[in-house]
Design a protein around this motif. Structure first.
Motif, PDB file in Angstrom:
ATOM      1  N   ARG A 113      -6.575  -8.613   1.894  1.00  0.00           N
ATOM      2  CA  ARG A 113      -6.242  -9.934   2.445  1.00  0.00           C
ATOM      3  C   ARG A 113      -6.910 -10.131   3.808  1.00  0.00           C
ATOM      4  N   GLU A 114      -7.003  -9.052   4.585  1.00  0.00           N
ATOM      5  CA  GLU A 114      -7.648  -9.139   5.895  1.00  0.00           C
ATOM      6  C   GLU A 114      -9.159  -9.272   5.789  1.00  0.00           C
ATOM      7  N   GLU A 130     -17.296  -1.878   3.344  1.00  0.00           N
ATOM      8  CA  GLU A 130     -16.529  -2.710   4.269  1.00  0.00           C
ATOM      9  C   GLU A 130     -17.507  -3.333   5.251  1.00  0.00           C
ATOM     10  N   LEU A 131     -17.286  -4.588   5.576  1.00  0.00           N
ATOM     11  CA  LEU A 131     -18.143  -5.278   6.536  1.00  0.00           C
ATOM     12  C   LEU A 131     -17.568  -5.202   7.939  1.00  0.00           C
ATOM     13  N   MET A 146      -3.803  -9.695  -6.837  1.00  0.00           N
ATOM     14  CA  MET A 146      -3.025  -8.590  -6.274  1.00  0.00           C
ATOM     15  C   MET A 146      -3.726  -7.867  -5.119  1.00  0.00           C
ATOM     16  N   PRO A 147      -4.227  -8.624  -4.114  1.00  0.00           N
ATOM     17  CA  PRO A 147      -4.853  -7.956  -2.970  1.00  0.00           C
ATOM     18  C   PRO A 147      -3.798  -7.339  -2.055  1.00  0.00           C
ATOM     19  N   SER A 163      -8.118  -1.394   0.217  1.00  0.00           N
ATOM     20  CA  SER A 163      -9.251  -0.943   1.025  1.00  0.00           C
ATOM     21  C   SER A 163     -10.233  -2.076   1.295  1.00  0.00           C
ATOM     22  N   GLY A 164     -11.139  -1.791   2.206  1.00  0.00           N
ATOM     23  CA  GLY A 164     -12.154  -2.770   2.574  1.00  0.00           C
ATOM     24  C   GLY A 164     -13.363  -2.744   1.668  1.00  0.00           C
ATOM     25  N   ARG A 165     -13.320  -1.979   0.561  1.00  0.00           N
ATOM     26  CA  ARG A 165     -14.498  -1.850  -0.301  1.00  0.00           C
ATOM     27  C   ARG A 165     -14.896  -3.147  -0.989  1.00  0.00           C
TER      28      ARG A 165
END
Length: 166
Positions: free
Chosen positions: A27-28, A93-94, A21-22, A62-64
């Motif tokens: 997904r990005e 996040e990277l 469930m992203p 989120s990018g976490r």
């Protein structure tokens, strides 16, 4: 609830799939993680990569999850020892160059990790509210390459000066 990032590499046409469930930001992460690994001088596996964010029925946003996904790929591809991740939770996040960026809503996740007996690895330039956090349980990381050097035991983690947000 805690989210576990599991990574599996298999033979077949190269692909990178994230399941569990992203939401859009997760997904990005595939593009951010790939670029960060390559720009940090790691090999990006030319295989089929499946990332499972468990539990599957909890939406993830989120990018976490960028950092846990990248570290999972490094472990699955043999570029980082898996035991270096034990008793640690990773948040961040990277950026495409491999540097770590702070993400929103970290404090409750960090407190949960610490309460569960884990150390929390977070972006080094995160500003903290005036909340007491146990010394030595919060580990800063500037970028993926220096974090992996710490995880391999080549250099120690730096101390974290808790700052107050303005």
């Amino acid at each position: 609830p805690r989210v576990l990032a599991e990574v599996h590499l298999s033979n077949g046409l190269p692909a990178f799939n994230v399941v569990g469930m992203p939401e859009t930001a997760v997904r990005e992460s595939k593009d951010r993680v790939r670029s960060a690994l390559i720009n940090s001088h790691f090999d990006f596996p030319d295989r089929r990569i499946t990332v499972n964010l468990a539990p599957a029925d909890l939406p993830k946003g989120s990018g976490r999850f960028d950092l846990p996904i990248a570290l999972g790929i490094l472990v699955a591809s043999g570029q980082l020892p898996g035991d270096s991740l034990l008793q640690r939770e990773f948040f961040g996040e990277l950026a495409l160059d491999g540097s770590l960026r702070p993400v929103r809503g970290l404090l409750p996740a960090i407190m949960a990790a610490i309460n569960d007996g884990a150390n929390a690895v977070v972006p080094g330039d995160t500003a903290w509210p005036a909340v007491p956090l146990p010394q030595g349980r919060l580990l800063p990381a500037r970028d993926l390459l220096s974090l992996c050097a710490c995880l391999r035991g080549r250099v120690p983690f730096e101390s974290f000066d808790q700052r107050q947000s303005d």
